[in-house]
Design a protein around this motif. Structure first.
Motif, mmCIF file in Angstrom:
data_model
loop_
_atom_site.group_PDB
_atom_site.id
_atom_site.type_symbol
_atom_site.label_atom_id
_atom_site.label_comp_id
_atom_site.label_asym_id
_atom_site.label_seq_id
_atom_site.Cartn_x
_atom_site.Cartn_y
_atom_site.Cartn_z
ATOM 1 N N GLU A 75 0.834 -1.192 0.000
ATOM 2 C CA GLU A 75 0.000 0.000 0.000
ATOM 3 C C GLU A 75 0.877 1.253 0.000
ATOM 4 N N LYS A 76 1.988 1.151 0.699
ATOM 5 C CA LYS A 76 2.863 2.324 0.791
ATOM 6 C C LYS A 76 3.748 2.474 -0.448
ATOM 7 N N ASP A 77 4.001 1.358 -1.089
ATOM 8 C CA ASP A 77 4.900 1.389 -2.241
ATOM 9 C C ASP A 77 4.230 2.105 -3.419
ATOM 10 N N GLU A 78 4.831 3.201 -3.799
ATOM 11 C CA GLU A 78 4.188 3.985 -4.858
ATOM 12 C C GLU A 78 4.330 3.340 -6.224
ATOM 13 N N ASN A 79 5.270 2.397 -6.305
ATOM 14 C CA ASN A 79 5.443 1.736 -7.600
ATOM 15 C C ASN A 79 4.374 0.685 -7.861
ATOM 16 N N ILE A 80 3.660 0.312 -6.829
ATOM 17 C CA ILE A 80 2.602 -0.686 -7.024
ATOM 18 C C ILE A 80 1.293 0.053 -7.280
ATOM 19 N N PRO A 81 0.742 -0.155 -8.437
ATOM 20 C CA PRO A 81 -0.475 0.589 -8.756
ATOM 21 C C PRO A 81 -1.647 0.099 -7.913
ATOM 22 N N LYS A 82 -2.486 1.020 -7.557
ATOM 23 C CA LYS A 82 -3.672 0.638 -6.795
ATOM 24 C C LYS A 82 -4.852 0.439 -7.727
ATOM 25 N N MET A 83 -5.019 1.375 -8.628
ATOM 26 C CA MET A 83 -6.104 1.230 -9.583
ATOM 27 C C MET A 83 -5.523 0.649 -10.869
ATOM 28 N N LEU A 84 -6.150 -0.392 -11.371
ATOM 29 C CA LEU A 84 -5.622 -1.029 -12.570
ATOM 30 C C LEU A 84 -6.328 -0.540 -13.828
ATOM 31 N N CYS A 85 -7.589 -0.294 -13.720
ATOM 32 C CA CYS A 85 -8.330 0.122 -14.914
ATOM 33 C C CYS A 85 -9.665 0.687 -14.478
ATOM 34 N N GLN A 86 -10.103 1.710 -15.153
ATOM 35 C CA GLN A 86 -11.477 2.127 -14.912
ATOM 36 C C GLN A 86 -12.215 2.291 -16.220
ATOM 37 N N MET A 87 -13.449 1.904 -16.183
ATOM 38 C CA MET A 87 -14.260 1.921 -17.388
ATOM 39 C C MET A 87 -15.502 2.774 -17.129
ATOM 40 N N ASP A 88 -15.644 3.783 -17.945
ATOM 41 C CA ASP A 88 -16.778 4.691 -17.791
ATOM 42 C C ASP A 88 -17.847 4.435 -18.840
ATOM 43 N N ASN A 89 -17.802 3.249 -19.431
ATOM 44 C CA ASN A 89 -18.656 3.048 -20.590
ATOM 45 C C ASN A 89 -20.136 2.911 -20.267
ATOM 46 N N HIS A 90 -20.444 2.459 -19.082
ATOM 47 C CA HIS A 90 -21.870 2.371 -18.750
ATOM 48 C C HIS A 90 -22.457 3.776 -18.708
ATOM 49 N N LEU A 91 -23.613 3.908 -19.282
ATOM 50 C CA LEU A 91 -24.217 5.231 -19.369
ATOM 51 C C LEU A 91 -24.817 5.661 -18.040
ATOM 52 N N ALA A 92 -25.132 4.688 -17.215
ATOM 53 C CA ALA A 92 -25.730 5.023 -15.927
ATOM 54 C C ALA A 92 -25.184 4.055 -14.889
ATOM 55 N N CYS A 93 -25.548 4.340 -13.665
ATOM 56 C CA CYS A 93 -24.974 3.654 -12.506
ATOM 57 C C CYS A 93 -24.852 2.137 -12.689
ATOM 58 N N VAL A 94 -23.726 1.604 -12.271
ATOM 59 C CA VAL A 94 -23.479 0.159 -12.355
ATOM 60 C C VAL A 94 -23.941 -0.476 -11.046
ATOM 61 N N ASN A 95 -24.828 -1.440 -11.159
ATOM 62 C CA ASN A 95 -25.386 -2.069 -9.960
ATOM 63 C C ASN A 95 -24.669 -3.340 -9.566
ATOM 64 N N CYS A 96 -23.970 -3.940 -10.524
ATOM 65 C CA CYS A 96 -23.380 -5.235 -10.201
ATOM 66 C C CYS A 96 -22.153 -5.503 -11.065
ATOM 67 N N VAL A 97 -21.105 -5.995 -10.450
ATOM 68 C CA VAL A 97 -19.940 -6.474 -11.199
ATOM 69 C C VAL A 97 -19.652 -7.896 -10.730
ATOM 70 N N ARG A 98 -19.416 -8.788 -11.660
ATOM 71 C CA ARG A 98 -19.132 -10.179 -11.293
ATOM 72 C C ARG A 98 -18.081 -10.764 -12.229
ATOM 73 N N TRP A 99 -17.042 -11.370 -11.651
ATOM 74 C CA TRP A 99 -16.036 -12.072 -12.436
ATOM 75 C C TRP A 99 -16.575 -13.433 -12.818
ATOM 76 N N SER A 100 -16.185 -13.873 -13.987
ATOM 77 C CA SER A 100 -16.506 -15.251 -14.340
ATOM 78 C C SER A 100 -15.649 -16.170 -13.478
ATOM 79 N N ASN A 101 -16.064 -17.421 -13.354
ATOM 80 C CA ASN A 101 -15.321 -18.354 -12.507
ATOM 81 C C ASN A 101 -13.904 -18.554 -13.019
ATOM 82 N N SER A 102 -13.749 -18.442 -14.316
ATOM 83 C CA SER A 102 -12.417 -18.602 -14.887
ATOM 84 C C SER A 102 -11.570 -17.357 -14.666
ATOM 85 N N GLY A 103 -12.213 -16.266 -14.345
ATOM 86 C CA GLY A 103 -11.480 -15.028 -14.164
ATOM 87 C C GLY A 103 -11.170 -14.298 -15.450
ATOM 88 N N MET A 104 -11.585 -14.878 -16.548
ATOM 89 C CA MET A 104 -11.246 -14.263 -17.825
ATOM 90 C C MET A 104 -12.154 -13.071 -18.144
#
Lengths: 975, 202
Positions: free
Chosen positions: A54-83
């Motif tokens: 957490e303290k190491d600045e070289n380790i990113p905290k946020m990996l990616c953000q996607m603003d593509n949804h036009l309105a509020c996102v109610n649910c995010v779920r990874w597939s079991n494979s993680g893909m």
């Protein structure tokens, strides 16, 4: 228990509605409100877990953000494979995200540049069906389906293998559906809605199993979400907001009879989310205490609008822990880490909390094997569920597991570095288009770019494509390619864990696995008997080896080819098929009278059982619907009918058995000396006689990773270098039918020609062999983005190869699939490449290629019995046209057995066997494929055409058949 | 979601004399093949005071656009000096690059442009009637202002997102806050935001 609130996980103060931890535990996703859109953010997990990170600045905290949804996102779920990541929002859409590996970090153009996305997640599918906000999404076990629910009162089941196909829309709720959960064994899906009901649906027919209303009678619809959860053992379903005596509860619903006798009480306001720990636990064994087997239990977290979180164990009457005022606003979602010890909770107040438990607090998690054993004992064998993803992250149970995990990690590292390399090369690919560097292109772009005028005089620029994107979901086919579990053998020895029953990873990691086995043998389990792991898959070469043999094998020089030999086991069972249910049990060294040691073979077929004894220890067994065969230590091979009749006296093998396999009446034996034999035991003929694998196993480090015997008795060897050969008995040659490294396969891009219905789902030996190479077209997209002609050529060559391979494998279904694909591709590309199209179509329908320029390929012939339907040509009458027929007595077809159409009634066309059933006896005729004199090839949907002798102008069967191919039913341009 | 996102706009030949054409090298990414062409425009803002002095320098159609990353150079002639108010000829103004699909603008990239005399004497004592031939145009390439709009990318009218259409997208130069922001929504639609004391279950 430790509690942490990572303040850096936020949506700039906006509410976070959903959180989900990636199956590999390295990242998690949050979904919620963004600035003026919905927002999905993928975060790095390690800064949550470790303070140093957490303290190491070289380790990113946020990996990616996607603003593509036009309105509020109610649910995010990874597939079991993680893909994949699925997100659903108020914009009525579900987006499926996949990581794009070949594009490096990028910033958003015009942004301040600070928020570079470390990982690139790209939306590969947008699922549109709901007419209202999407409230919850859920991946089924094995990622076969994705379910979504919405305020439009419906639940939609999507085909996760082929987005955006909808398999079912579950209607029945009369209120906003706000939560979904799959039964861990995949039999049901449950949904909870504002209509004061919880409904359970069957996955078999997508019909309502039951609707539970009583506990919800008093409920008012005031929670944003109703995220219910199913326990990992499948016994209990726990609802969100329910009421009992005017108090808010989480209702426990028993799978047995859907009884509602118990609930979790104590929250002061409505329960918004319930989430079961993915692990099943058992009491921590204390040193010295008697190892009393305690009943396994589950662990469940409950979050409520009262801003508190409670964690329950099903073996305790009171909650394990209750944390009050964890947030300023209602809890919205909970996610457990896959190891079951960590939990992320998110709230409407826009913050996230992480709870870290110790094993002392929760108990010892059961291994995936034990869990699957519970599933098996409760729900039967075939329903047992274990995915590769679960395996790879399973809690370490023993040294083997640890080794496996380490190796898995190493592999992942390798993969990562490979990806990194790939990315590097990819960026250089993007940097070099068609031999020119991007810089050169940019210099001359203005001069080079194609500019035209439209009809109304406007300038039109054709942009230069610098990279293509892979937006397909084809990789999912990999998951599908996992062979059914019922092929798995399992050790009947209950105290022995079988940590290596991992069919899917086995073939990939053949070599390592073997080494691992040796290590285990030496260090892990010093046992008297040389009992080893059972063979994981009957179609694969055995994973079980004796250490000595293995050592020999590893060090053996190329000239003395040695294949691994399965070690003797005390007992094992092998399931041959699940429908009809048939399994073989082997018990070695059953002490018999007079001190003579015998081995017993038992076979159970749909309840009917027979058994016999053999004098030598049985090393390996195999079975099919027709025969059961076992290979013994004394190099003998015994073959029995499925009724228990011995079909032959024992066959003496030239050297010890390595792999045994049966399909139909064919028995294949691969010996340790790398010779292969295939016999048809019913007709008592040899199909392949002691053929050496020397020619294909060049190089000492190569191994056979997968073995397949087709139903026509053709052996296919998948080698560790990615090549696959089949033995052609007629020519006595090894034919290369698949090559993973084949650049053609990598470059061919025929996606546009894939039919809508059976896209990539054609099953058969070729598909099994090539399962892993289904990413065709990806590289092509990258390498050959500009020179279309090159790609066309490679695609044509690839399709030719496929057609030929299917033919050699005598896989009629696949032959048809690839030929149609080929035809379709030619037609799609036809206008540009007339000559090629003509040549290819013509020669394929008329083997061998005809000397004269062929303008029409047409005509049909129906067999007297309406069975034979073969491509024949006007020239056929002169005996030059050939048709593809098979001798049905042998049930096989080989190149040497092509017969001129019109032979005896015993011939039937394998190629078009599907026709009588699907088209009511109609024959496939090549008539509709025409290469017109004008040169453009197209398929006529049955309209009359000008044609010469032998042309059948109208073939209703054919037109019907091609109806599914819109590209082929173009109007008759040339005539 | 937007099917097309602009990855980069490189300003070529900058700074340059006033009369030389504008050249922008535009890279964009498309995640789904587009059925129709994109229309790009370069708009030169003649005067900050009024839109009536805006000049559309050029518009081009760009297509076909398959899925992938693409780039092209958009060249447009310099603005017509006679249409620029004399008082606004020298100094800072704006050039806009817009892109529309099916007549709906989905991105607008704005650059500040500084027109000034190279000659120090002219700079000190600018002529009353601007001498355009002596003006140098300098585009502040490092600081683009990007505005994105949600549009309907599908032909299918019945899939129109109501929220995408409730604002007149085309004429609006400001970012559209057209999506309802949760937390500001109407009470009742978002039950979770009701006051905590309105609980049903106590």
């Amino acid at each position: 228990m430790k509690l942490l609130k990572p303040t850096w996980v936020n949506h700039n103060g906006k509410p976070i509605f959903s959180v989900d931890i990636h199956p590999d535990g390295t990242k998690f996703a949050t979904g919620g409100q963004g600035q003026d859109s919905g927002k999905v953010v993928i975060w790095n997990m390690s800064p949550v877990l470790q303070e140093d990170d957490e303290k190491d600045e070289n380790i990113p905290k946020m990996l990616c953000q996607m603003d593509n949804h036009l309105a509020c996102v109610n649910c995010v779920r990874w597939s079991n494979s993680g893909m994949y990541l699925a997100s659903g929002g108020d914009d009525k859409l579900i987006m499926v995200w996949k990581r794009a590996t070949y594009i490096g970090p990028s910033t958003v153009f015009g942004s301040s540049g600070k928020l570079a996305n470390v990982e690139q997640w790209r939306c590969v599918s947008i699922l549109r069906s709901h007419s209202g906000d999407v409230m919850d999404v859920a991946w089924s076990p094995h990622d076969a389906w994705l379910a979504s629910c919405s305020v439009d009162n419906t639940v939609v089941i999507w085909n996760a293998v082929k987005f955006p196909e909808i398999l079912a829309t579950l209607r029945g709720h009369s209120g906003l559906v706000k939560g979904l959960t799959w039964d861990p064994v995949g039999k049901y899906i449950a949904s909870q809605a504002d209509d004061r009901s919880l409904k359970v649906w069957r996955t078999l027919d997508w019909q309502l199993e039951t609707s539970i209303t009583k506990p919800f009678d008093e409920c008012g619809g005031t929670t944003h979400v109703l995220r219910l959860s199913w326990s990992p053992d499948g016994h209990y379903l726990v609802s969100a907001h329910a009421m009992n005596n005017s108090g808010p509860t989480a209702q426990i619903i028993e799978r047995e009879g859907w009884k509602t006798n118990m609930d979790f009480v104590g929250h002061r306001k409505a329960v918004t989310v319930v989430k079961f720990n993915p692990k099943i636990f058992k009491k921590k064994q204390k040193n010295g205490s008697s190892a009393k087997p305690s009943c396994p239990y589950c662990c469940c977290a409950v979050g409520s609008k009262d801003r508190s979180l409670s964690v329950w164990l099903t073996c305790l009457k009171r909650p394990l822990v209750v944390i009050h005022e964890l947030f300023d606003k209602s809890i919205m979602d909970i996610s457990w880490t896959l190891n079951g010890l960590g939990i992320l909770v998110c709230s409407m107040d826009g913050s996230v909390a992480f709870l870290d438990f110790s094993q002392d607090e929760l108990g010892d998690p059961l291994s995936e094997e034990e869990k699957s054993r519970i599933h098996q004992s409760t729900y039967g064998k075939s329903l047992a569920i274990m995915t590769e993803a679960q395996l790879s992250t399973a809690v370490i149970e023993n040294p083997e597991m640890l080794k496996y995990q380490r190796r898995q990690q190493q592999q992942q590292l390798d993969q990562k570095s490979a990806t990194a390399r790939e990315m590097g090369s990819a960026s250089s690919v993007t940097g070099v288009v068609n031999g020119e560097s991007l810089e050169d292109i940019r210099k001359n772009l203005l001069k080079k770019q194609v500019e035209t005028r439209t009809a109304d005089g406007r300038r039109r620029i054709t942009p230069l494509c610098i990279a293509q994107l892979d937006t397909g979901l084809k990789e999912q086919n990999l998951v599908k390619d996992l062979r059914p579990r019922d092929l798995l053998e399992s050790s009947s020895d209950s105290d022995e864990k079988v940590p290596l029953a991992k069919p899917s990873s086995l073939s990939k990691r053949k070599l390592e696995l073997e080494v691992e086995t040796v290590e285990k043998k030496k260090k892990g389990r010093p046992r008297k008997d040389s009992r080893l792991l059972p063979m994981s898959l009957s179609v694969q070469s055995p994973a079980a080896l004796t250490a000595e043999k293995e050592a020999m094998c590893l060090t053996a020089p190329a000239l003395a080819l040695k294949l691994p030999i399965p070690g003797p086991q005390r007992a094992f069972t092998l399931q041959v098929s699940s429908d009809p249910s048939m399994y073989i049990e082997v018990e070695n060294e059953v002490t018999a009278v007079g001190g003579v040691k015998l081995s017993r073979l038992k076979c159970n077929r749909e309840g009917k059982e027979w058994e016999t004894v053999l004098t030598s220890r049985i090393l390996t067994a195999a079975g099919s619907c027709d025969v059961v065969c076992v290979a013994c230590e004394k190099r003998t091979l015994s073959v029995f009918s499925t009724c228990g009749r011995r079909l032959l006296p024992p066959i003496l093998l030239p050297s010890p058995i390595s792999t045994l396999h049966c399909t139909g009446s064919y028995v294949m034996a691969l010996t340790a000396a790398a010779t292969l034999s295939v016999w048809d035991v019913h007709r008592q003929v040899v199909v392949v006689k002691e053929e050496s694998l020397h020619s294909i196993l060049a190089g000492s480090d190569m191994t056979v990773s997968q073995i397949l015997l087709t139903q026509h008795g053709i052996p296919v060897m998948n080698l560790s270098d990615g090549k696959a050969y089949c033995f052609n008995p007629s020519l006595s040659t090894w034919n290369l039918v698949s090559d993973k490294q084949d650049s053609l396969a990598q470059c061919a891009d025929f996606r546009s020609s894939l039919p809508s219905q059976d896209a990539m789902l054609c099953s058969g030996p070729l598909a099994i062999i090539q399962g892993r190479t289904s990413n065709s077209g990806r590289q092509a997209a990258r390498l050959f983005s500009v020179p279309h002609v090159v790609q066309q050529e490679t695609t044509l060559a690839y399709l030719e190869n496929q057609v030929a391979a299917a033919l050699t494998l005598q896989s009629s279904h696949e032959y048809r699939h690839w030929l149609l694909l080929y035809a379709r591709y030619l037609v799609n590309e036809g206008s540009a490449e007339e000559g090629v199209a003509k040549r290819a179509i013509a020669s394929h329908w008329a083997k061998p290629p005809l000397p004269a320029p062929l303008h029409r390929v047409s005509g049909t012939a129906r067999h007297p019995e309406g069975q034979v339907a073969c491509p024949n040509l006007p020239q056929k009458q002169q005996g030059q046209g050939y048709t593809l027929t098979a001798n049905d007595a042998q049930g096989c077809l080989s190149p040497g057995q092509y017969a001129v159409e019109g032979n005896t009634g015993r011939q039937c066309a394998v190629l078009h066997q599907y026709q009588p059933s699907s088209l009511g006896g109609r024959a496939l005729c090549p008539g509709p494929i025409l290469a017109s004199e004008e040169g453009s090839s197209f398929l006529s949907p049955g309209s009359p055409c000008r044609a010469g002798a032998g042309v059948l102008p109208f073939c209703p069967g054919a037109s019907k058949m091609f109806l599914g191919l819109p590209s082929l039913t173009r109007p008759h341009g040339g005539h | 979601m937007a099917k097309v996102s602009v990855l980069n706009v490189a300003v070529l030949e900058n700074p340059s004399p006033f009369h030389s054409p504008f050249r922008f090298e535009i890279s964009f990414e498309c995640n789904e093949a587009l059925a129709d062409d994109l229309e790009w425009k370069i708009i030169y803002v003649g005067s900050a005071e009024s839109e009536e002095f805006d000049q559309i320098l050029d518009s081009v159609l760009v297509g076909p656009v398959p899925a992938g990353r693409h780039m092209f150079v958009f060249q447009a002639d310099a603005p017509n000096p006679s249409l620029i108010p004399e008082t606004d000829a020298v100094g800072v103004t704006v050039v806009l690059i817009t892109c529309t699909y099916h007549g709906q603008e989905f991105i607008r990239v704005g650059y500040y442009v500084n027109n000034e005399y190279l000659n120090p004497e002219l700079r000190e004592n600018p002529p009353l009637k601007p001498d355009f031939s002596q003006l140098q145009r300098n585009i502040l390439a490092s600081n683009p202002r990007v505005t994105r709009f949600h549009i309907n990318w599908d032909n299918n009218a019945d899939r129109l997102e109501a929220i995408e259409n409730q604002d007149p997208v085309l004429s609006c130069g400001l970012p559209l806050n057209c999506t309802p922001v949760k937390g500001l929504g109407l009470p009742g639609c978002i039950p979770g935001l009701l006051p905590e004391n309105s609980m049903d279950c106590i």
